[in-house]
Design a protein around this motif. Structure first.
Motif, PDB file in Angstrom:
ATOM      1  N   ALA A  49       0.839  -1.191   0.000  1.00 34.85           N
ATOM      2  CA  ALA A  49       0.000   0.000   0.000  1.00 34.85           C
ATOM      3  C   ALA A  49       0.874   1.242   0.000  1.00 34.85           C
ATOM      4  N   SER A  50       0.405   2.291  -0.657  1.00 39.54           N
ATOM      5  CA  SER A  50       1.129   3.554  -0.637  1.00 39.54           C
ATOM      6  C   SER A  50       0.153   4.699  -0.433  1.00 39.54           C
ATOM      7  N   LEU A  51       0.639   5.716   0.257  1.00 41.78           N
ATOM      8  CA  LEU A  51      -0.171   6.880   0.602  1.00 41.78           C
ATOM      9  C   LEU A  51       0.578   8.120   0.138  1.00 41.78           C
ATOM     10  N   PHE A  52      -0.051   8.869  -0.765  1.00 39.23           N
ATOM     11  CA  PHE A  52       0.587  10.047  -1.328  1.00 39.23           C
ATOM     12  C   PHE A  52       0.272  11.284  -0.485  1.00 39.23           C
ATOM     13  N   ARG A  53       1.083  12.287  -0.694  1.00 44.52           N
ATOM     14  CA  ARG A  53       0.938  13.532   0.062  1.00 44.52           C
ATOM     15  C   ARG A  53      -0.424  14.166  -0.160  1.00 44.52           C
ATOM     16  N   SER A  62      -3.076  -8.046  -4.541  1.00 45.68           N
ATOM     17  CA  SER A  62      -3.221  -9.240  -3.702  1.00 45.68           C
ATOM     18  C   SER A  62      -3.757  -8.924  -2.307  1.00 45.68           C
ATOM     19  N   VAL A  63      -3.798  -7.658  -1.941  1.00 43.70           N
ATOM     20  CA  VAL A  63      -4.242  -7.302  -0.584  1.00 43.70           C
ATOM     21  C   VAL A  63      -5.455  -6.386  -0.578  1.00 43.70           C
ATOM     22  N   LYS A  64      -5.912  -5.982  -1.744  1.00 42.87           N
ATOM     23  CA  LYS A  64      -7.049  -5.064  -1.808  1.00 42.87           C
ATOM     24  C   LYS A  64      -8.245  -5.596  -1.048  1.00 42.87           C
ATOM     25  N   GLY A  65      -8.831  -4.734  -0.245  1.00 40.95           N
ATOM     26  CA  GLY A  65      -9.997  -5.118   0.532  1.00 40.95           C
ATOM     27  C   GLY A  65      -9.656  -5.715   1.885  1.00 40.95           C
ATOM     28  N   MET A  82      -3.992  -4.992   8.705  1.00 41.55           N
ATOM     29  CA  MET A  82      -4.172  -6.142   7.823  1.00 41.55           C
ATOM     30  C   MET A  82      -5.191  -7.099   8.441  1.00 41.55           C
ATOM     31  N   ASN A  83      -6.112  -7.558   7.634  1.00 43.29           N
ATOM     32  CA  ASN A  83      -7.152  -8.476   8.094  1.00 43.29           C
ATOM     33  C   ASN A  83      -7.218  -9.707   7.196  1.00 43.29           C
ATOM     34  N   SER A  84      -7.916 -10.720   7.687  1.00 41.97           N
ATOM     35  CA  SER A  84      -8.116 -11.956   6.913  1.00 41.97           C
ATOM     36  C   SER A  84      -6.800 -12.476   6.349  1.00 41.97           C
ATOM     37  N   LEU A  85      -5.823 -12.563   7.210  1.00 41.27           N
ATOM     38  CA  LEU A  85      -4.481 -12.944   6.774  1.00 41.27           C
ATOM     39  C   LEU A  85      -4.422 -14.412   6.361  1.00 41.27           C
ATOM     40  N   THR A  86      -3.626 -14.677   5.341  1.00 36.80           N
ATOM     41  CA  THR A  86      -3.414 -16.030   4.837  1.00 36.80           C
ATOM     42  C   THR A  86      -1.911 -16.318   4.836  1.00 36.80           C
ATOM     43  N   PRO A  87      -1.528 -17.568   4.688  1.00 44.50           N
ATOM     44  CA  PRO A  87      -0.091 -17.893   4.635  1.00 44.50           C
ATOM     45  C   PRO A  87       0.640 -17.143   3.508  1.00 44.50           C
ATOM     46  N   GLU A  88      -0.092 -16.774   2.468  1.00 40.01           N
ATOM     47  CA  GLU A  88       0.520 -16.025   1.359  1.00 40.01           C
ATOM     48  C   GLU A  88       0.920 -14.607   1.774  1.00 40.01           C
ATOM     49  N   ASP A  89       0.462 -14.164   2.903  1.00 43.30           N
ATOM     50  CA  ASP A  89       0.853 -12.841   3.414  1.00 43.30           C
ATOM     51  C   ASP A  89       2.155 -12.905   4.212  1.00 43.30           C
ATOM     52  N   THR A  90       2.661 -14.086   4.427  1.00 41.17           N
ATOM     53  CA  THR A  90       3.920 -14.240   5.148  1.00 41.17           C
ATOM     54  C   THR A  90       5.056 -13.601   4.358  1.00 41.17           C
TER      55      THR A  90
END
Length: 117
Positions: A49-53, A62-65, A82-90
């Motif tokens: 995720a990125s947050l602009f000025r 892969s992480v949207k939502g 981060m929510n609903s974490l899966t092993p792919e988020d490791t």
């Protein structure tokens, strides 16, 4: 001296939640963009995720939502919920800051997130 220090990583169960923090200092008002990236073993570093000025936000596909990026300007902390974490988020999660005037990227040391049953 610019500094980014991540915290909040750890071991979490599948389906669980985690909040990462990135305390930053030394940047004054010159940050154009801040964000979170991650790198799993054997894989390339990817945008989370990125947050602009100007307030615009980008999320990785892969992480949207499932994740939310936010910034506390008074405390100089960047967050990643981060929510609903899966092993792919490791992965190791890195905090990033980008200065437009110098075109420089700054990175934290990373914090490990492990999702397991």
């Amino acid at each position: 001296q610019e500094q980014l220090v991540e915290s909040g990583g750890g071991l979490v169960q599948i389906g669980g939640s985690l909040r990462l923090s990135c305390a930053y200092s030394g940047f004054s008002f010159s940050i154009f963009r801040m964000g979170w990236y991650r790198q799993a073993p054997g894989k390339q570093r990817e945008l989370v995720a990125s947050l602009f000025r100007d307030g615009n936000i980008n999320y990785g596909e892969s992480v949207k939502g499932r994740v939310t990026i936010s910034r506390d300007y008074a405390k100089n902390i960047l967050y990643l919920e981060m929510n609903s974490l899966t092993p792919e988020d490791t992965a190791v999660y890195y905090c990033n800051a980008f200065r437009l005037n110098t075109q420089q990227n700054y990175w934290g040391q990373g914090t490990q997130v492990t999702v397991s049953s």
